[in-house]
Design a protein around this motif. Sequence first.
Motif, short mmCIF file in Angstrom:
data_model
loop_
_atom_site.label_atom_id
_atom_site.label_comp_id
_atom_site.label_asym_id
_atom_site.label_seq_id
_atom_site.Cartn_x
_atom_site.Cartn_y
_atom_site.Cartn_z
N GLN A 190 -29.75 2.25 38.89
CA GLN A 190 -30.47 0.98 38.75
C GLN A 190 -31.86 1.21 38.17
OE1 GLN A 190 -30.49 -1.12 42.48
NE2 GLN A 190 -28.27 -1.25 42.59
N ALA A 191 -32.50 2.31 38.58
CA ALA A 191 -33.82 2.63 38.02
C ALA A 191 -33.72 2.86 36.52
CB ALA A 191 -34.40 3.86 38.71
N MET A 192 -32.65 3.52 36.06
CA MET A 192 -32.45 3.69 34.62
C MET A 192 -32.27 2.35 33.93
SD MET A 192 -30.25 7.08 33.71
CE MET A 192 -28.93 6.91 34.90
N ASP A 193 -31.53 1.44 34.56
CA ASP A 193 -31.35 0.10 33.99
C ASP A 193 -32.68 -0.60 33.79
OD1 ASP A 193 -28.61 0.40 33.93
OD2 ASP A 193 -28.28 -0.61 35.85
N HIS A 194 -33.62 -0.35 34.70
CA HIS A 194 -34.94 -0.98 34.62
C HIS A 194 -35.95 -0.15 33.81
CE1 HIS A 194 -34.07 -4.33 37.27
NE2 HIS A 194 -33.54 -3.51 38.16
N GLY A 195 -35.48 0.96 33.24
CA GLY A 195 -36.34 1.74 32.35
C GLY A 195 -37.27 2.70 33.06
N SER A 196 -37.07 2.93 34.35
CA SER A 196 -37.95 3.85 35.08
C SER A 196 -37.26 5.21 35.19
CB SER A 196 -38.30 3.31 36.46
OG SER A 196 -39.15 4.22 37.14
N ARG A 197 -37.46 6.04 34.18
CA ARG A 197 -36.83 7.35 34.16
C ARG A 197 -37.36 8.24 35.29
NH1 ARG A 197 -34.73 8.38 28.73
NH2 ARG A 197 -35.13 10.61 28.94
N ALA A 198 -38.65 8.10 35.62
CA ALA A 198 -39.25 8.92 36.67
C ALA A 198 -38.57 8.66 38.02
CB ALA A 198 -40.74 8.66 36.78
N HIS A 199 -38.30 7.40 38.32
CA HIS A 199 -37.66 7.08 39.59
C HIS A 199 -36.18 7.45 39.58
CE1 HIS A 199 -41.35 4.70 40.17
NE2 HIS A 199 -41.12 4.91 41.45
N ALA A 200 -35.55 7.32 38.42
CA ALA A 200 -34.15 7.76 38.31
C ALA A 200 -34.07 9.27 38.54
CB ALA A 200 -33.59 7.40 36.94
N ARG A 201 -35.02 10.01 37.97
CA ARG A 201 -35.06 11.46 38.18
C ARG A 201 -35.21 11.78 39.66
NH1 ARG A 201 -37.98 15.27 39.67
NH2 ARG A 201 -39.72 13.87 40.11
N LEU A 202 -36.08 11.04 40.35
CA LEU A 202 -36.29 11.26 41.78
C LEU A 202 -34.99 11.04 42.56
CD1 LEU A 202 -38.10 11.71 44.28
CD2 LEU A 202 -38.67 9.27 44.20
N GLY A 203 -34.26 9.99 42.22
CA GLY A 203 -33.01 9.70 42.92
C GLY A 203 -31.99 10.81 42.76
N TYR A 204 -31.82 11.29 41.52
CA TYR A 204 -30.87 12.38 41.29
C TYR A 204 -31.33 13.68 41.94
CZ TYR A 204 -27.95 9.70 38.09
OH TYR A 204 -27.09 8.78 37.56
N GLN A 205 -32.65 13.90 41.96
CA GLN A 205 -33.16 15.12 42.57
C GLN A 205 -32.89 15.12 44.08
OE1 GLN A 205 -34.68 17.38 40.22
NE2 GLN A 205 -33.92 18.64 41.90
N MET A 206 -33.06 13.96 44.72
CA MET A 206 -32.77 13.88 46.15
C MET A 206 -31.28 14.08 46.41
SD MET A 206 -35.29 10.93 47.71
CE MET A 206 -34.72 9.60 46.65
N ALA A 207 -30.44 13.51 45.55
CA ALA A 207 -28.99 13.69 45.70
C ALA A 207 -28.63 15.16 45.54
CB ALA A 207 -28.26 12.84 44.66
N SER A 208 -29.26 15.83 44.58
CA SER A 208 -29.01 17.26 44.36
C SER A 208 -29.41 18.08 45.59
CB SER A 208 -29.78 17.74 43.13
OG SER A 208 -29.67 19.13 42.98
N TYR A 209 -30.56 17.75 46.15
CA TYR A 209 -31.05 18.50 47.32
C TYR A 209 -30.07 18.38 48.49
CZ TYR A 209 -33.86 19.92 51.30
OH TYR A 209 -34.29 20.54 52.44
N LEU A 210 -29.58 17.17 48.73
CA LEU A 210 -28.64 16.98 49.84
C LEU A 210 -27.35 17.76 49.62
CD1 LEU A 210 -28.74 13.30 51.12
CD2 LEU A 210 -29.65 15.35 52.18
N ARG A 211 -26.86 17.76 48.38
CA ARG A 211 -25.66 18.53 48.07
C ARG A 211 -25.90 20.02 48.30
NH1 ARG A 211 -21.70 15.07 48.66
NH2 ARG A 211 -21.29 13.68 46.89
N TRP A 212 -27.08 20.50 47.88
CA TRP A 212 -27.39 21.93 48.02
C TRP A 212 -27.47 22.33 49.49
CZ3 TRP A 212 -32.08 23.84 50.12
CH2 TRP A 212 -32.16 25.23 50.14
#
Length: 438
Positions: A190-212
């Motif tokens: 959704q953040a990407m849809d709204h053009g906020s790449r920084a917040h989209a990056r944060l979301g994926y980074q948090m998802a990555s951390y939980l998986r790790w």
Amino acid sequence: ERMSRMDEDSVSVLHWAAVLAPRISVASLEKASGLGREVVDGALEEAEQQGILIPGERGLRFSHELIRHSLYELIPGARRRAMHRQVAEMLEVEARVDLDLAADLAHHARLSGDPHLACKAMVSAGKLCIRFYANDQALDLYHQGMALVDQLHDAQRVCLSLELADVRLKAQAVEETAEQVEEYVRLAEQAMDHGSRAHARLGYQMASYLRWIHGEMRGAKRFSMQAERLSRGASDEAQILGLAEAAKCLALLDRDLSRAEAMIMEANSLAQRVGYECPAIPTTLGILRYHGDQFEEAVDHLEDARAMAKASGDRLTEYMANEYLTIVEMERRDCAAAREYANSLVDIGARIREGSERPFAESLQAVCHFGLSGDDTGLGEALVELRHADAKQRLAFVLNRAAIQYIEHQQLQRGLECAAEALELARVMDRPSETLQA
């Protein structure tokens, strides 16, 4: 009756005092009211003579709460909200290094009538609480912020939901991993849809951390690479963070280390060019040098990371730097040096959120003690807690090192049991180094 004898500026100072209470100081009154020091001093002198304000533990205080309440109620509602908003904006800068101000920031932002400002304040105050290990307060601020996000328009709601989620992740271990990863990814999209790449990056980074942290290596890598892609073409700071975090993920996963090296060198070069400090850079360099058996260089980078993270209040990175400093010394078979780092790790692990950090630190400490004394007291209990925390990659590491100590102390059956369990975990996670050692 007392106020009727005061001029307009003095009354204004008292109104600001009522808004600022219970933390009233000459400096804050002067800054908030916009009146000069001479005017403020005169008003305060008159208020003290009238018995309205008296000295208190936090500067000045009203002689009775009814006086403060009466003054506060005399301020028109719209003006009152504007005053709280002004104080909140003032505190957002001042509250970066003072935990007491975090509660004040949240209080004034909540009363400002501006849900966007209030949510931002909850994020700022929550980060400050994490810096000082006030995890329960940070969680409370997270919940207060989440109660307000539905009042925001879509873009603000998505971005601040992600920032608040980041506060929660750093304050509390997440148990509903699959559901939470799905939520982070949904918000990132959704953040990407709204053009906020920084917040989209944060979301994926948090998802990555939980998986790790739960040993799901493919998902961790996939989400981390997506976070790095989103940083391309963004600001210098965003690119540095994206490259550094993605490289760190690869280093932690023991995957594509040459690619991780190239990414972290690019991030480091850009950071030096723009003068930006990013703790993920020396952390990643330290982990990569550890993988390359360049232990002296690894220690230098990790010490830099620890100092940088501590100064910025990044407790999870500070923990990780201490974690790998302990690991490096264990690999060098210097149990005494490793135990010193492990002791620091236990202290941090006991103060940050409840997750795998404390039992992992205690397990490392117990392995070091075992290596030095031949006494494995506490190791079994720490391993039970670490299993319960479901941190597979950390558990596999400790089991392998425990197996080494049991073999060296001629307790071969216990060594075999630890190595067999480590091998099963390492194969599930597809960790080549741990698999080979097991």
